[in-house]
Design a protein around this motif. Structure first.
Motif, PDB file in Angstrom:
ATOM      1  N   LEU A 102     -23.833  14.648 -28.030  1.00  0.00           N
ATOM      2  CA  LEU A 102     -22.790  13.806 -27.645  1.00  0.00           C
ATOM      3  C   LEU A 102     -21.402  14.493 -27.868  1.00  0.00           C
ATOM      4  O   LEU A 102     -20.380  14.310 -27.362  1.00  0.00           O
ATOM      5  N   MET A 103     -21.513  14.651 -29.351  1.00  0.00           N
ATOM      6  CA  MET A 103     -20.364  15.485 -29.691  1.00  0.00           C
ATOM      7  C   MET A 103     -19.813  16.796 -28.933  1.00  0.00           C
ATOM      8  O   MET A 103     -18.693  16.783 -28.566  1.00  0.00           O
ATOM      9  N   THR A 104     -20.780  17.712 -28.755  1.00  0.00           N
ATOM     10  CA  THR A 104     -20.778  18.918 -28.086  1.00  0.00           C
ATOM     11  C   THR A 104     -20.202  18.632 -26.601  1.00  0.00           C
ATOM     12  O   THR A 104     -19.451  19.219 -26.076  1.00  0.00           O
ATOM     13  N   TYR A 105     -20.589  17.605 -25.929  1.00  0.00           N
ATOM     14  CA  TYR A 105     -20.418  17.283 -24.697  1.00  0.00           C
ATOM     15  C   TYR A 105     -18.947  16.726 -24.619  1.00  0.00           C
ATOM     16  O   TYR A 105     -18.126  16.884 -23.644  1.00  0.00           O
ATOM     17  N   ALA A 106     -18.731  15.826 -25.514  1.00  0.00           N
ATOM     18  CA  ALA A 106     -17.157  15.530 -25.599  1.00  0.00           C
ATOM     19  C   ALA A 106     -16.331  16.639 -25.718  1.00  0.00           C
ATOM     20  O   ALA A 106     -15.146  16.604 -25.215  1.00  0.00           O
ATOM     21  N   PHE A 107     -16.678  17.548 -26.653  1.00  0.00           N
ATOM     22  CA  PHE A 107     -15.980  18.674 -26.775  1.00  0.00           C
ATOM     23  C   PHE A 107     -15.553  19.591 -25.395  1.00  0.00           C
ATOM     24  O   PHE A 107     -14.516  19.932 -25.031  1.00  0.00           O
ATOM     25  N   VAL A 108     -16.725  19.610 -24.685  1.00  0.00           N
ATOM     26  CA  VAL A 108     -16.668  20.354 -23.258  1.00  0.00           C
ATOM     27  C   VAL A 108     -15.887  19.539 -22.451  1.00  0.00           C
ATOM     28  O   VAL A 108     -15.021  20.027 -21.579  1.00  0.00           O
ATOM     29  N   CYS A 109     -15.852  18.236 -22.459  1.00  0.00           N
ATOM     30  CA  CYS A 109     -14.954  17.518 -21.724  1.00  0.00           C
ATOM     31  C   CYS A 109     -13.367  17.581 -21.794  1.00  0.00           C
ATOM     32  O   CYS A 109     -12.699  17.524 -20.927  1.00  0.00           O
ATOM     33  N   GLY A 110     -13.164  17.600 -23.290  1.00  0.00           N
ATOM     34  CA  GLY A 110     -11.866  17.832 -23.493  1.00  0.00           C
ATOM     35  C   GLY A 110     -11.325  19.013 -23.040  1.00  0.00           C
ATOM     36  O   GLY A 110     -10.242  19.409 -22.360  1.00  0.00           O
ATOM     37  N   MET A 111     -12.484  20.385 -22.961  1.00  0.00           N
ATOM     38  CA  MET A 111     -11.827  21.597 -22.494  1.00  0.00           C
ATOM     39  C   MET A 111     -11.417  21.769 -21.085  1.00  0.00           C
ATOM     40  O   MET A 111     -10.673  22.496 -20.516  1.00  0.00           O
ATOM     41  N   GLU A 112     -12.381  20.652 -20.516  1.00  0.00           N
ATOM     42  CA  GLU A 112     -12.399  20.516 -18.810  1.00  0.00           C
ATOM     43  C   GLU A 112     -10.925  20.077 -18.534  1.00  0.00           C
ATOM     44  O   GLU A 112     -10.597  20.360 -17.115  1.00  0.00           O
ATOM     45  N   MET A 113     -10.219  19.237 -19.440  1.00  0.00           N
ATOM     46  CA  MET A 113      -9.128  18.593 -18.914  1.00  0.00           C
ATOM     47  C   MET A 113      -7.811  19.588 -19.305  1.00  0.00           C
ATOM     48  O   MET A 113      -7.889  20.070 -20.453  1.00  0.00           O
ATOM     49  N   ASN A 114      -6.804  19.775 -18.527  1.00  0.00           N
ATOM     50  CA  ASN A 114      -5.861  20.418 -18.809  1.00  0.00           C
ATOM     51  C   ASN A 114      -4.672  19.669 -19.222  1.00  0.00           C
ATOM     52  O   ASN A 114      -4.133  18.902 -18.501  1.00  0.00           O
ATOM     53  N   LEU A 115      -4.231  19.744 -20.474  1.00  0.00           N
ATOM     54  CA  LEU A 115      -3.280  18.855 -21.061  1.00  0.00           C
ATOM     55  C   LEU A 115      -1.818  18.903 -20.350  1.00  0.00           C
ATOM     56  O   LEU A 115      -1.167  17.800 -20.121  1.00  0.00           O
ATOM     57  N   ASP A 116      -1.427  20.128 -20.052  1.00  0.00           N
ATOM     58  CA  ASP A 116      -0.236  20.194 -19.114  1.00  0.00           C
ATOM     59  C   ASP A 116      -0.171  19.639 -17.967  1.00  0.00           C
ATOM     60  O   ASP A 116       0.721  19.086 -17.379  1.00  0.00           O
ATOM     61  N   SER A 117      -1.380  19.531 -17.347  1.00  0.00           N
ATOM     62  CA  SER A 117      -1.457  18.772 -15.720  1.00  0.00           C
ATOM     63  C   SER A 117      -1.616  17.342 -16.111  1.00  0.00           C
ATOM     64  O   SER A 117      -0.892  16.611 -15.445  1.00  0.00           O
ATOM     65  N   ILE A 118      -1.917  17.228 -17.300  1.00  0.00           N
ATOM     66  CA  ILE A 118      -1.837  15.469 -17.544  1.00  0.00           C
ATOM     67  C   ILE A 118      -0.640  15.072 -17.542  1.00  0.00           C
ATOM     68  O   ILE A 118      -0.018  14.048 -17.433  1.00  0.00           O
ATOM     69  N   LEU A 119       0.382  15.788 -18.402  1.00  0.00           N
ATOM     70  CA  LEU A 119       1.792  15.682 -18.852  1.00  0.00           C
ATOM     71  C   LEU A 119       2.663  15.565 -17.329  1.00  0.00           C
ATOM     72  O   LEU A 119       3.621  15.046 -17.526  1.00  0.00           O
ATOM     73  N   GLN A 120       2.248  16.401 -16.310  1.00  0.00           N
ATOM     74  CA  GLN A 120       3.108  16.539 -15.418  1.00  0.00           C
ATOM     75  C   GLN A 120       2.380  15.604 -14.156  1.00  0.00           C
ATOM     76  O   GLN A 120       2.999  15.919 -12.932  1.00  0.00           O
ATOM     77  N   VAL A 121       1.417  14.777 -14.381  1.00  0.00           N
ATOM     78  CA  VAL A 121       0.901  14.068 -13.076  1.00  0.00           C
ATOM     79  C   VAL A 121       1.960  13.084 -12.575  1.00  0.00           C
ATOM     80  O   VAL A 121       3.079  12.578 -13.071  1.00  0.00           O
TER      81      VAL A 121
END
Length: 804
Positions: A102-121
């Protein structure tokens, strides 16, 4: 019910000496074999079901939950063999492994999201996400109230709520599960359905990303309150401060270090261990703060810089984490489902209706949002269905509520079934809705396109050298203010499974932040392609350009091309040939997969298609082209003539058209190819004459730069001799039709030994190294002419069939 009770039994862990935490029983001897067998069964069953469900475009989580359900007390779990394999004493070991996954999967999920894209949504995505949380939360509470009122205590005297003091928490946890959306699930479903690069795909993906972020915020702030700890408020505040420090303080430092390491080419596989250990360290910190370990793992993945580093880490970890580690958690969630308890309810049909109706709140919320943004109701329903896709948070919250006795087994089972049904039905319904919409759309051919109408071209590119050559072809199309040119440059990238999600928030060109050396190869290539095409648009005000990057498996990437062509309503798809000219002047294969892509596009394209064979046209600095158009007959040749006609209007181009009449042996009809299409063949000849006469009257007689001649061919030898004779004039570009619908014997025989059936007989002869031409070739296939029919792995001996 003894088997069912075994799954709910408490397990006891005895420590013989609590002061020596490192001294205990030999785990490898007592638990190792059992745990290994359980992991093997869970992983194998999950992967087996995943491959079975893959044609239905199902994400992995559906197969993993279904695999767990098969081993639940209702089915295989009640057998003696399964009870032996999954004993109650092994629960602690399997849960420990599941939480690591579960922890490693959450880590991968975080990497799949681009924080820059989130801030510019954009505002629309944010609004849809907010509506998708508030409305489902309210409706979800009402559904929970319904099943609570219809619940009756069975003979075991179990209450619907284990403790009345948990009533408020039960409402809250239940509604949270309804509101959560799994961003990776939405991305993979859109990628599988080939809707990722359409308008609905972009809107749904942006809304899912923001909704998932809101879900993590709610999870971080609410989960601590379920533990009845007096320090809950301090736990939440401490976690929020930690997350802000990670984003605004640690993130720049980590990015600087990683960029420096990558720039100096010091990164290697051994350092991957330190990256993974960072996820566990962050998990321990958030667990120590009283939130949950996966929050730290997710935040750690989120703050890591995107680019070459993320691509490298994801490529190493994705298959292991999603294929070996995380399936056990989802498998365990499926095992815990007990429909027997649900079936014991007097009003069990009400419970079933609740399972089905729990998918409605998200659809209602997006329909409301679509009203404010003037979106079609169809898109509101589609996005609502996609936002019903559940992921790691929904299952985790449900498991926490069950383990802490906030929700009983009945409530847990009802919601687990609802999660499974929602995620399972999403790709099925979305595929039905949008495939029907696109199939009704028929695109116009260039032959029937008015001269004062915009020409829309989808240009597919694998690398920047393709872009340079394509630009010179597009320059020659004579874009004017009256007849403008709209170019959609699509960079095709062969993808692994993780790439679809990783690049999902960067589908169109954008200025990448950070060091240029940190960009992935595809990002650098896209920048080069963008600059190449942008120079074309800047040089002519009548040309507009948009850049896209399509990341998909080459075996199915043609479906993404079709979706983009339909969405952009293009009249022509321009493809590069799979061979390029070497320093010796011969054509050499660059990538055999390019050929397969071209064949797949030609087979079922939604508009006309052209394949460009570059023999130096890409190196020309101007568009002063000497063009030869060879016309034999048929819809493809008329489409090719329409393209040549447009190019002939360019003031610097010279066009020569040669109409080839087949006589004698060359005119003999192949009965197998012609079948019962004699009447249609006559109609095609009539259309050929009309179109050629129109070209001669409107173009040849009014423009000295256009010449017209006719030649007669009696057999294949004369055809070859004629082509050699014409090639002596050293044209810059040949334009020919692919030849779909021709029933002449000489063409049918030639196809038997054709190396490149996608070019047709004439195009294949011109492109062969033995022919010796130095001219580039543009081979055109008209939409609606039938296209190529070929075997999946065509060989030189395979017989291609040309159908009208």
């Amino acid at each position: 019910m003894a088997e069912a009770d075994a799954y709910n039994s408490c397990y006891i862990s005895v420590a013989s000496n609590p002061n020596r935490i490192w001294e205990s029983d030999d785990v490898l001897i007592k638990q190792g074999p059992s745990l290994s067998l359980q992991i093997a069964i869970g992983v194998l069953a999950s992967n087996f079901l995943y491959h079975i469900l893959k044609p239905l475009n199902q994400p992995r989580i559906v197969a993993e939950i279904l695999a767990g359900f098969l081993f639940s007390p209702l089915l295989l779990g009640r057998t003696k063999e399964m009870t032996t394999i999954f004993p109650t004493a092994s629960i602690l070991s399997i849960e420990t492994y599941a939480n690591l996954g579960l922890m490693t999967y959450a880590f991968v999920c975080g990497m799949e999201m681009n924080l820059d894209s989130i801030l510019q949504v954009r505002k629309k995505a944010t609004s849809m996400a907010i509506f998708g949380i508030l409305i489902p939360m309210l409706i979800g509470m009402s559904f929970f109230n319904v099943i609570q009122k219809f619940y009756e205590e069975p003979t075991t005297h179990l209450k619907f709520l284990e403790d009345d003091k948990h009533k408020t928490k039960a409402y809250l946890f239940w509604s949270l599960v309804v509101t959560f959306t799994g961003f990776p699930m939405v991305a993979h479903i859109l990628g599988n359905l080939k809707l990722l690069y359409t308008r609905i795909g972009k809107d749904a993906l942006s809304a899912a990303m923001i909704s998932d972020i809101f879900g993590w915020i709610l999870f971080t702030t609410i989960i601590p309150f379920s533990s009845n700890n007096v320090k809950t408020l301090w736990s939440v505040m401490g976690t929020i401060i930690f997350v802000l420090l990670c984003i605004f303080l640690l993130r720049p430092l980590i990015a600087r270090f990683i960029h420096k390491t990558i720039d100096q080419e010091k990164w290697d596989d051994s350092q991957l261990l330190f990256v993974l250990m960072g996820a566990f360290v962050f998990s321990y910190i958030t667990d120590l703060l009283g939130t949950h370990s996966i929050v730290g793992a997710f935040v750690y993945g989120l703050i890591l810089p995107h680019g070459r580093f993320t691509d490298f880490v994801m490529g190493k970890l994705e298959n292991f984490v999603c294929g070996i580690m995380s399936p056990i958690f989802f498998f365990r969630s499926g095992v815990m489902v007990n429909l027997v308890r649900v079936a014991q309810q007097k009003y069990w049909p009400v419970m079933v209706l609740v399972m089905l109706f729990l998918s409605i709140p998200k659809v209602v919320s997006t329909l409301v949002a679509s009203f404010f943004f003037d979106m079609p109701a169809r898109d509101g329903v589609g996005i609502g269905l996609l936002l019903n896709s559940k992921g790691i948070l929904a299952l985790l919250v449900l498991n926490i509520a069950r383990d802490r006795k906030i929700l009983t087994e009945v409530a847990f089972s009802i919601m687990m079934c609802a999660i499974f049904l929602m995620t399972f039905t999403v790709p099925l319904f979305v595929n039905i809705i949008y495939r029907k919409q696109y199939n009704r759309y028929k695109l116009i051919t260039i032959e029937k396109l008015r001269i004062d109408t915009e020409l829309r071209v989808l240009t597919c590119i694998h690398n920047n050298s393709h872009a340079i050559s394509m630009v010179n072809v597009l320059k020659a199309t004579n874009a004017t203010v009256i007849s403008p040119l709209n170019v959609f440059g699509v960079h095709l990238v062969d993808a692994t499974e993780h790439s679809t999600t990783l690049y999902a928030t960067d589908m169109e060109h954008s200025t990448h932040s950070g060091a240029q050396n940190n960009l992935t190869r595809s990002q650098k290539e896209l920048d080069s392609i963008y600059n190449t095409f942008n120079s074309l648009a800047e040089a002519c005000i009548a040309i507009r350009f948009e850049a896209f990057k399509v990341v998909s498996d080459y075996e199915t990437i043609h479906k993404d091309i079709f979706s983009l062509a339909e969405h952009k309503r293009t009249s022509l798809i321009l493809l590069p040939f799979h061979k390029r000219q070497s320093v010796t002047g011969c054509l050499e294969t660059t990538n055999e997969a390019y050929k397969d892509v071209n064949l797949n596009v030609l087979r079922d394209a939604p508009c006309s298609v052209a394949i460009f064979v570059d023999r130096g046209l890409g190196s020309l600095s101007n568009t002063n082209l000497n063009i030869l158009m060879l016309f034999v007959g048929g819809p493809d040749d008329r489409e090719a003539l329409a393209v040549a006609w447009r190019m002939a209007k360019h003031p610097e181009n010279q066009l020569s058209m040669v109409r080839i009449h087949l006589l004698g042996e060359a005119a003999e009809v192949d009965i197998l190819a012609n079948g019962e299409n004699q009447n249609d063949e006559e109609r095609q000849k009539m259309l050929d004459d009309e179109y050629v006469d129109s070209f001669r009257f409107k173009a040849v007689y009014n423009d000295d730069s256009i010449t017209y001649s006719e030649e007669e061919v009696h057999n294949d030898e004369e055809l070859t001799s004629l082509l050699h004779e014409l090639d002596c004039d050293e044209y810059d570009l040949y334009i020919v039709g692919q030849g779909s619908g021709r029933s002449s014997m000489i063409f049918s025989k030639s196809l038997e030994w054709s190396d490149n059936p996608e070019l047709g007989v004439v195009g294949d002869m011109l492109a062969s190294n033995s022919f010796g031409t130095k001219s580039s070739i543009l081979v055109v296939q008209q939409f609606g002419s039938g296209g190529l029919m070929f075997k999946q792995n065509p060989t030189k001996e395979d017989r291609c069939e040309l159908l009208l």
